[in-house]
Motif scaffolding. Structure first.
Motif, PDB file in Angstrom:
ATOM      1  N   MET A   1      28.041  21.730  43.742  1.00 51.34           N
ATOM      2  CA  MET A   1      28.726  22.453  42.694  1.00 51.34           C
ATOM      3  C   MET A   1      28.694  23.956  43.006  1.00 51.34           C
ATOM      4  O   MET A   1      27.647  24.500  43.346  1.00 51.34           O
ATOM      5  CB  MET A   1      28.068  22.169  41.338  1.00 51.34           C
ATOM      6  N   ILE A   2      29.825  24.619  42.877  1.00 48.03           N
ATOM      7  CA  ILE A   2      29.909  26.060  43.134  1.00 48.03           C
ATOM      8  C   ILE A   2      29.161  26.815  42.046  1.00 48.03           C
ATOM      9  O   ILE A   2      29.324  26.537  40.862  1.00 48.03           O
ATOM     10  CB  ILE A   2      31.379  26.524  43.177  1.00 48.03           C
ATOM     11  N   LYS A   3      28.341  27.791  42.468  1.00 45.73           N
ATOM     12  CA  LYS A   3      27.638  28.660  41.529  1.00 45.73           C
ATOM     13  C   LYS A   3      27.823  30.099  41.988  1.00 45.73           C
ATOM     14  O   LYS A   3      27.209  30.535  42.958  1.00 45.73           O
ATOM     15  CB  LYS A   3      26.152  28.312  41.479  1.00 45.73           C
ATOM     16  N   LEU A   4      28.689  30.816  41.306  1.00 45.91           N
ATOM     17  CA  LEU A   4      28.946  32.214  41.656  1.00 45.91           C
ATOM     18  C   LEU A   4      27.797  33.090  41.184  1.00 45.91           C
ATOM     19  O   LEU A   4      27.215  32.851  40.136  1.00 45.91           O
ATOM     20  CB  LEU A   4      30.252  32.679  41.017  1.00 45.91           C
ATOM     21  N   GLU A   5      27.493  34.108  41.957  1.00 46.45           N
ATOM     22  CA  GLU A   5      26.438  35.045  41.591  1.00 46.45           C
ATOM     23  C   GLU A   5      26.994  36.323  40.988  1.00 46.45           C
ATOM     24  O   GLU A   5      26.418  36.879  40.060  1.00 46.45           O
ATOM     25  CB  GLU A   5      25.582  35.358  42.812  1.00 46.45           C
ATOM     26  N   GLN A   6      28.093  36.845  41.524  1.00 47.23           N
ATOM     27  CA  GLN A   6      28.759  38.027  40.985  1.00 47.23           C
ATOM     28  C   GLN A   6      30.014  38.245  41.806  1.00 47.23           C
ATOM     29  O   GLN A   6      30.211  37.584  42.827  1.00 47.23           O
ATOM     30  CB  GLN A   6      27.872  39.273  41.037  1.00 47.23           C
ATOM     31  N   ILE A   7      30.852  39.145  41.379  1.00 49.91           N
ATOM     32  CA  ILE A   7      31.986  39.553  42.202  1.00 49.91           C
ATOM     33  C   ILE A   7      31.437  40.473  43.282  1.00 49.91           C
ATOM     34  O   ILE A   7      30.757  41.456  42.977  1.00 49.91           O
ATOM     35  CB  ILE A   7      33.054  40.280  41.368  1.00 49.91           C
ATOM     36  N   GLY A  58      28.544  50.748  41.206  1.00 49.03           N
ATOM     37  CA  GLY A  58      27.286  50.620  40.466  1.00 49.03           C
ATOM     38  C   GLY A  58      26.827  49.188  40.292  1.00 49.03           C
ATOM     39  O   GLY A  58      27.629  48.260  40.189  1.00 49.03           O
ATOM     40  N   ASN A  59      25.530  49.008  40.287  1.00 42.96           N
ATOM     41  CA  ASN A  59      24.897  47.710  40.030  1.00 42.96           C
ATOM     42  C   ASN A  59      25.381  46.593  40.942  1.00 42.96           C
ATOM     43  O   ASN A  59      25.521  45.448  40.513  1.00 42.96           O
ATOM     44  CB  ASN A  59      25.082  47.300  38.562  1.00 42.96           C
ATOM     45  N   ALA A  88      38.480  48.202  34.964  1.00 41.69           N
ATOM     46  CA  ALA A  88      37.633  48.747  33.897  1.00 41.69           C
ATOM     47  C   ALA A  88      36.213  48.942  34.408  1.00 41.69           C
ATOM     48  O   ALA A  88      35.638  48.045  35.026  1.00 41.69           O
ATOM     49  CB  ALA A  88      37.641  47.812  32.690  1.00 41.69           C
ATOM     50  N   PHE A  89      35.682  50.117  34.141  1.00 41.61           N
ATOM     51  CA  PHE A  89      34.308  50.456  34.505  1.00 41.61           C
ATOM     52  C   PHE A  89      33.516  50.689  33.224  1.00 41.61           C
ATOM     53  O   PHE A  89      34.003  51.328  32.296  1.00 41.61           O
ATOM     54  CB  PHE A  89      34.261  51.743  35.340  1.00 41.61           C
ATOM     55  N   ARG A  90      32.293  50.212  33.198  1.00 39.07           N
ATOM     56  CA  ARG A  90      31.436  50.351  32.024  1.00 39.07           C
ATOM     57  C   ARG A  90      30.594  51.621  32.129  1.00 39.07           C
ATOM     58  O   ARG A  90      30.053  51.923  33.204  1.00 39.07           O
ATOM     59  CB  ARG A  90      30.531  49.128  31.921  1.00 39.07           C
TER      60      ARG A  90
END
Length: 180
Positions: A1-7, A58-59, A88-90
């Protein structure tokens, strides 16, 4: 199963690599991380020289651009309003948002907002490539976010059937539309 961590990164086209890096460094204090340039596309092997840029958002978030000098001048999808596609940037809070607005305007940018979205507040402006940018801070409560998550499936189902805006979360923009 695919599990993404982040973009890892999101890539856009730019008109001028150097101008783009300078804009993001000067306007948004982003660090220029990496440049990759080739005469052929690694995935397709086709001849197509490019400059690929990576900037620190960032991050662990990375914003990337491609300059493609042999391709026709870039445009935008004329069937899509310019407010739709955006990056969009936070930022941390209201003070950071308003400080950014003042700084960007002092640097000569036209800035729209702040715009109230109930759970976030945002400002908007354009980069030199015509990409719309948003700075936003999250002000929504855990209860508001939970409520939105709960109504999302029903809203999607209603939209899918009617193509009319469901009103489950109309409270988000009551403030913006109270005088309209």
């Amino acid at each position: 199963m695919i599990k993404l961590e982040q973009i890892h990164h999101v890539a856009y086209r730019c008109n001028d690599a150097k101008e783009t890096v300078e804009f993001y460094k000067e306007m948004l204090n982003m660090d220029f991380l990496v440049a990759i340039a080739e005469d052929r596309v690694p995935s397709t092997k086709e001849p197509d020289p490019y400059m690929h840029l990576f900037l620190d958002a960032g991050n662990g978030n990375i914003l990337a651009f491609f300059e493609l000098p042999t391709k026709p001048k870039m445009g935008r999808d004329e069937n899509t309003p310019e407010w739709v596609q955006h990056i969009a940037f936070r930022v941390a809070d209201e003070a950071a948002l308003m400080s950014a607005k003042e700084e960007l305007e002092a640097k000569g940018l036209d800035v729209v907002g702040p715009t109230e979205h109930g759970i976030i507040r945002s400002i908007y402006f354009f980069d030199p490539n015509g990409h719309r940018l948003e700075l936003t801070y999250v002000k929504g409560t855990d209860a508001q976010m939970k409520q939105l998550a709960e109504v999302a499936p029903a809203m999607l189902e209603e939209w899918s059937r009617t193509k009319k805006a469901p009103k489950h979360a109309a409270w988000l923009h009551e403030e913006e539309f109270k005088d309209a």
